[in-house]
Design an enzyme around this catalytic site. Structure first.
Site, PDB file in Angstrom:
ATOM      1  N   CYS A  88       0.827  -1.207   0.000  1.00  0.00           N
ATOM      2  CA  CYS A  88       0.000   0.000   0.000  1.00  0.00           C
ATOM      3  C   CYS A  88       0.864   1.262   0.000  1.00  0.00           C
ATOM      4  CB  CYS A  88      -0.970  -0.010   1.175  1.00  0.00           C
ATOM      5  SG  CYS A  88      -0.209  -0.211   2.800  1.00  0.00           S
ATOM      6  N   PHE A  89       1.817   1.385   0.908  1.00  0.00           N
ATOM      7  CA  PHE A  89       2.673   2.568   0.937  1.00  0.00           C
ATOM      8  C   PHE A  89       3.539   2.694  -0.324  1.00  0.00           C
ATOM      9  CE2 PHE A  89       2.150   2.204   5.682  1.00  0.00           C
ATOM     10  CZ  PHE A  89       1.487   3.398   5.852  1.00  0.00           C
TER      11      PHE A  89
END
Length: 311
Positions: free
Chosen positions: A118-119
């Site tokens: 996600c990051f």
């Protein structure tokens, strides 16, 4: 033509549930499920995996690595939503828009696809085009600040925030700079070193903001803010899920909150600041483009279906 089948190993988890929900009403594929009492039965799981056209792994890293060994059919496609194979040889990184969209063809031809973290999704989307364009030197020291909704931490963190386990409204973590996302942040941007990564979690369920501050005056090419924005815009021409705000649109904003892209597969990029200092910001849903949405997008690509189906 036979309808392709999809098996989600770990369908009861946060990402698995979101993927199943996005696929539930699809008529162009069929989702097959295992009986709840067989979810830990390796033999039953192996049978399901080898009978499916595509297997999506929504498991912890080590469990995902073990699950791959159960697949013996060479035609079975595996999409791994864990971080177990993101920098592994023989695996294709599942960010279709990367490298000016060139990654899409590699995903289409692959049997082993690793879903981005996600990051890293936000970080790579902003940094990789700048390195590729020669605006950001590979050896440059880069930092990335990010905050995600607590759903990104899975069931344990969700329970902590929703069941009164913590009173925290905002929490930083991974202070020792050993976050598992760092290898992919370096590998797929062309940077020579891992970035200084400062992740945090907030008291809201979904949505995230990833920010990369750049001292433009210290960069060898001395790029202007407009040059940075133009490089990002050029990298995503024609893409339906990645949008780059114009400088005027960015300047019109008094602030940016993290939940605007929730329940979508969109990622919005902004370049704030001035010609001396720029703030590159990505906003998206940590469970959308940051997890389940990306997995479904990769599934659509590898099966030759409408890339936006279910999204």
């Amino acid at each position: 033509m036979t309808t392709p089948t999809v098996f989600i190993d770990g369908e009861a988890g946060t990402t698995g549930l979101q993927i199943a929900d996005r696929l539930r009403d699809r008529s162009d594929l069929s989702v097959v499920s295992i009986a709840p009492d067989k979810r830990k039965d390796a033999g039953a799981r192996a049978e399901m995996m080898n009978a499916a056209n595509v297997v999506i792994l929504c498991l912890p890293d080590e469990a995902a690595r073990e699950a791959v060994t159960l697949v013996t059919d060479p035609d079975t496609v595996i999409i791994d939503a864990s971080s177990g194979h993101r920098v592994s040889d023989g695996w294709t990184y599942g960010f279709p828009e990367m490298f000016d969209g060139e990654q899409r063809a590699k995903i289409k031809a692959s049997k082993r696809i690793s879903n981005p973290g996600c990051f890293p999704t936000g970080f790579i989307s902003m940094v990789q085009p700048l390195v590729r364009a020669g605006l950001l030197p590979p050896e440059a020291p880069v930092s990335v600040n990010a905050v995600s909704g607590y759903s990104g931490g899975g069931k344990a963190l969700i329970a902590e925030f929703e069941d009164g386990g913590t009173a925290d409204n905002y929490r930083i973590y991974s202070m020792a700079q050993g976050h598992k996302h760092l290898p992919e942040m370096k590998s797929y941007t062309g940077l020579s070193h891992v970035p200084m990564f400062t992740p945090a979690v907030g008291r809201y369920a979904q949505g995230m903001i990833v920010e990369v501050p750049l001292m433009l005056w210290a960069m060898p090419a001395k790029p202007t803010r407009a040059a940075i924005q133009a490089a990002l815009e050029s990298a995503y021409v024609g893409e339906q899920f990645v949008t780059v705000a114009s400088l005027g649109q960015a300047d019109a904003l008094a602030g940016l909150e993290p939940e605007a892209c929730n329940n979508t597969n969109k990622i919005e990029l902004f370049v704030f600041g001035n010609d001396q200092e720029a703030r590159l910001v990505a906003r998206y849903d940590n469970l959308g483009k940051g997890a389940s949405g990306a997995a479904v997008q990769n599934l659509n690509i590898v099966l030759g279906l409408d890339e936006a189906a279910g999204l």
